[in-house]
Design a protein around this motif. Structure first.
Motif, PDB file in Angstrom:
ATOM      1  N   ILE A 193       0.832  -1.207   0.000  1.00 23.44           N
ATOM      2  CA  ILE A 193       0.000   0.000   0.000  1.00 23.44           C
ATOM      3  C   ILE A 193       0.865   1.255   0.000  1.00 23.44           C
ATOM      4  O   ILE A 193       0.609   2.215  -0.741  1.00 23.44           O
ATOM      5  N   VAL A 194       1.909   1.260   0.823  1.00 21.51           N
ATOM      6  CA  VAL A 194       2.789   2.432   0.908  1.00 21.51           C
ATOM      7  C   VAL A 194       3.495   2.666  -0.417  1.00 21.51           C
ATOM      8  O   VAL A 194       3.560   3.803  -0.926  1.00 21.51           O
ATOM      9  N   ASP A 195       4.045   1.608  -0.998  1.00 26.51           N
ATOM     10  CA  ASP A 195       4.759   1.761  -2.268  1.00 26.51           C
ATOM     11  C   ASP A 195       3.823   2.230  -3.376  1.00 26.51           C
ATOM     12  O   ASP A 195       4.210   3.053  -4.223  1.00 26.51           O
ATOM     13  N   ASP A 196       2.599   1.715  -3.396  1.00 28.25           N
ATOM     14  CA  ASP A 196       1.631   2.171  -4.397  1.00 28.25           C
ATOM     15  C   ASP A 196       1.269   3.638  -4.175  1.00 28.25           C
ATOM     16  O   ASP A 196       1.064   4.390  -5.139  1.00 28.25           O
ATOM     17  N   GLY A 197       1.173   4.066  -2.916  1.00 27.80           N
ATOM     18  CA  GLY A 197       0.885   5.465  -2.632  1.00 27.80           C
ATOM     19  C   GLY A 197       2.021   6.383  -3.069  1.00 27.80           C
ATOM     20  O   GLY A 197       1.782   7.451  -3.650  1.00 27.80           O
ATOM     21  N   ILE A 198       3.265   5.972  -2.799  1.00 27.63           N
ATOM     22  CA  ILE A 198       4.425   6.773  -3.223  1.00 27.63           C
ATOM     23  C   ILE A 198       4.495   6.847  -4.741  1.00 27.63           C
ATOM     24  O   ILE A 198       4.761   7.922  -5.317  1.00 27.63           O
ATOM     25  N   LYS A 199       4.260   5.731  -5.410  1.00 26.50           N
ATOM     26  CA  LYS A 199       4.298   5.715  -6.866  1.00 26.50           C
ATOM     27  C   LYS A 199       3.201   6.599  -7.455  1.00 26.50           C
ATOM     28  O   LYS A 199       3.428   7.340  -8.422  1.00 26.50           O
ATOM     29  N   ALA A 200       2.000   6.545  -6.874  1.00 22.27           N
ATOM     30  CA  ALA A 200       0.908   7.378  -7.357  1.00 22.27           C
ATOM     31  C   ALA A 200       1.209   8.858  -7.163  1.00 22.27           C
ATOM     32  O   ALA A 200       0.885   9.693  -8.013  1.00 22.27           O
TER      33      ALA A 200
END
Length: 251
Positions: free
Chosen positions: A90-97
């Motif tokens: 979830i964190v990595d997807d948030g940073i990427k977004a």
């Protein structure tokens, strides 16, 4: 002497046991039995594998609540999470977004873009946790009817024997009726654990989904506020007080 001979004499075999009933039932009885055994094995396999998977996510959530929000930056906090952690995903997807938001040609509010990305990531994790539960629901709803099919065949064979013998003697109908009752019991024995496992795993998944949703909301607030908004942190555990040094003894 007579008691010794009676004890040493071989006990008569039970002609109405499980294997005897399956042999009397023939191909249909064996097919029903194999299907029910396969359903039972699949039920317990899914139960134990899902328990392990759920416990991993629960333990990850405990670590996140204890240390994640104390990191200086989001990337530093993400680096401390386990490699295949659901929370790290979830964190990595948030940073990427957040990084890709500036590349969009069509202007989209950062809040909407990040919310959609985090919701998609959270939904993928919940979908993975729910995998296999459909099989448990199918087993719980169909295995009694599969056992009932074997029951109907056993009763039908008993009626045929009664008609052929011309009278309803115990010897004629005991085997088929015993087969019918065994199939009913097997169907229930497979269905009950499947239903209990489904409800138990579903309840745990609901609790995990609530924790993931709460973390996603906190992460969204952190991202759209550039780190200004953080959840309230519990006080860090105090370090144990050092023991006072012993006074030197006089000679």
């Amino acid at each position: 002497m007579l008691m010794y001979l009676a004890a040493a004499a071989p006990k008569p075999e039970n002609p109405y046991g499980l294997m005897e009933a399956l042999e009397q039932g023939g191909t249909i009885a064996w097919t029903v039995f194999i299907i029910l055994v396969g359903m039972s094995v699949g039920t317990f396999y899914i139960l134990f594998t899902k328990l392990i998977e759920q416990q991993k996510v629960i333990n990850q959530g405990k670590k996140v609540r204890a240390t994640f929000w104390r990191a200086a930056s989001l990337k530093e906090a993400s680096a401390k999470l386990e490699k295949n952690s659901a929370y790290k995903q979830i964190v990595d997807d948030g940073i990427k977004a957040q990084e890709e938001h500036g590349k969009l040609k069509d202007p989209v509010e950062a809040h909407d873009w990040l919310h959609g990305s985090l919701a998609r990531s959270e939904g993928a994790i919940n979908s993975s946790l729910n995998g296999g539960l459909a099989f448990l629901a199918t087993v719980g709803s169909t295995s009694p009817f599969i056992g009932l099919f074997g029951t109907v065949i056993g009763i039908y064979r008993a009626l045929i024997k009664i008609g052929a013998a011309g009278q309803a003697s115990i010897d004629a109908v005991a085997g088929p009726v015993g087969e019918a009752l065994i199939m009913t019991a097997l169907g229930l024995a497979v269905a009950v654990p499947a239903v209990l496992a489904y409800n138990f795993l579903q309840r745990r998944n609901k609790a995990i989904a609530e924790q993931l949703n709460g973390f996603t909301v906190d992460l969204l607030a952190y991202l759209v506020s550039d780190g200004a908004v953080k959840p309230t942190l519990a006080p860090a555990p105090a370090a144990p007080a050092a023991k006072p040094a012993a006074a030197p003894t006089k000679a």
